[in-house]
Design a protein around this motif. Sequence first.
Motif, short mmCIF file in Angstrom:
data_model
loop_
_atom_site.label_atom_id
_atom_site.label_comp_id
_atom_site.label_asym_id
_atom_site.label_seq_id
_atom_site.Cartn_x
_atom_site.Cartn_y
_atom_site.Cartn_z
N LEU A 194 0.64 -1.10 -0.09
CA LEU A 194 0.10 0.08 -0.05
C LEU A 194 0.91 1.22 0.16
CD1 LEU A 194 -2.66 1.43 0.00
CD2 LEU A 194 -2.61 1.07 2.67
N ALA A 195 0.86 2.20 -1.01
CA ALA A 195 1.75 3.14 -1.47
C ALA A 195 1.23 4.25 -1.36
CB ALA A 195 2.61 2.91 -2.74
N THR A 196 -0.22 4.66 -1.33
CA THR A 196 -0.90 5.93 -1.20
C THR A 196 -1.93 5.85 -0.45
OG1 THR A 196 -2.25 5.97 -3.00
CG2 THR A 196 0.38 6.35 -3.42
N LYS A 246 -15.17 15.46 -3.04
CA LYS A 246 -13.87 15.11 -3.97
C LYS A 246 -13.34 14.11 -3.33
CE LYS A 246 -9.91 17.03 -6.03
NZ LYS A 246 -9.05 16.17 -5.49
N GLY A 247 -13.32 12.90 -4.07
CA GLY A 247 -12.58 11.90 -3.86
C GLY A 247 -11.30 12.01 -4.85
N LEU A 248 -10.42 10.86 -4.46
CA LEU A 248 -8.95 10.87 -4.83
C LEU A 248 -8.19 11.89 -4.62
CD1 LEU A 248 -10.02 9.15 -8.38
CD2 LEU A 248 -9.43 8.36 -6.34
N ASP A 287 -7.61 3.31 1.27
CA ASP A 287 -6.35 3.00 0.62
C ASP A 287 -6.37 3.66 -1.05
OD1 ASP A 287 -7.10 0.00 -1.14
OD2 ASP A 287 -8.47 0.77 0.44
N GLY A 288 -5.38 3.82 -1.58
CA GLY A 288 -5.00 4.14 -2.96
C GLY A 288 -4.52 3.29 -3.87
#
Length: 408
Positions: A126-128, A268-270, A293-294
């Motif tokens: 999980l990086a972002t 606003k997502g992301l 998680d991204g």
Amino acid sequence: MTGYTLRAATTADIDAFSRVIRGAFFVTAEPDPSDSIRTVLDPARYTLAELDGQIVGTAGIFTRDLAVPGAVIPAAHVTGVSVAATHTRKGLLRRMMTSQLSTAPEAIAVLWASEGRIYQRFGYGLATQNVTVRADRRELTVRGDAGVGTGTLRAAVPAEVRKELSQVYDRVLPDQPGWSSRDDAWWAHLTHDPEDRREGFTATRAVLYENADGVVDGYTRYRVRNEWDDNGPKGEVNVVELVAATPDAAAALWRFLLGVDLTRTVVKGLSSPDEPLFHLVEEPRRLGGKIGDGLWVRIVDLPRALTARRYAAPVDVVLEVTDTLLPANAGRWRLRVGAGGALVNCAPTAAPADLTCDVTDLGAAYLGGTKLGALAATGRVQEHRPGAVAAASTAFGWHVTPTSIEIF
């Protein structure tokens, strides 16, 4: 596994493997030949699982670049991973993922996970993190005079201003780890806005911010859902994305979005955990931020991946890495970074390990968002030389928190 075979897809397979993907994600509509996604996919990069000539599994890749700390590099953008419900629990997913990673020419792979537990088994970390803002705009004001009087706003149809959008995006991309490159085909796909995909919202709109010299320094793409009750309007502004090359552009665009008449909520997502909006408004608590998680990152070619990015500080560390899926990544590697975060060398070594970790942990840390120190606190990273975790964690970090503003 008797009878199952793997092969690369062809253009003739698109409808068939699309049905498998749609079935896995419970999409009832039939594949649409006019779907703009077809203009950006490369069938040859889809691994298909077949039984008796029937496609029962897929794992695809979009060929795109990814911004990483200090560089923009090719990255396998993994997508459409699915197995037909009647063929699960047979090892097909592992077989497809192993084949995909073993043959990918890129040094790293990235994906959005339907379930994180699935992809950690294949070395993805999980990086972002992804922040969703659901703001009550009536309780929010942009602080002071940020973004006021320094430029102008211009409304437009996104598909008609793709050139301006892409120019701003390309300016910002290199400094935003986790963002993906967009060529003309991707811009055409992302601005394609068929009415049957709007889910009760208006057509997507664009607002461009032009500085005093007439240069476009930022833009937002957004849409609005009209809603009323007995007390009056309660519409929602859904922000597809906001890209700003300057602080003035960011402030002016957010001031606009928080002021759209007949609306009450801005979503606003992301967004990044470091979303500038949290520092622009007077009452950030009213933004209602929720973290999820991204992007998940997988190191495919360890020495190539670690030498492709830059680092936040000099470091000389020996990493002992485990990787059950791609054994070429396993072993001891000496990572040496000089002044300025450059002069990187990563080579096999017989020297004693300073740190032990799995390739999953390096994937998590790769974009500079997940700290090796945080992973060490859970026992996932083990320190063998005092100070090694602190030095490596600092070096792998970055001054911009990584995020991704687009699900692929």
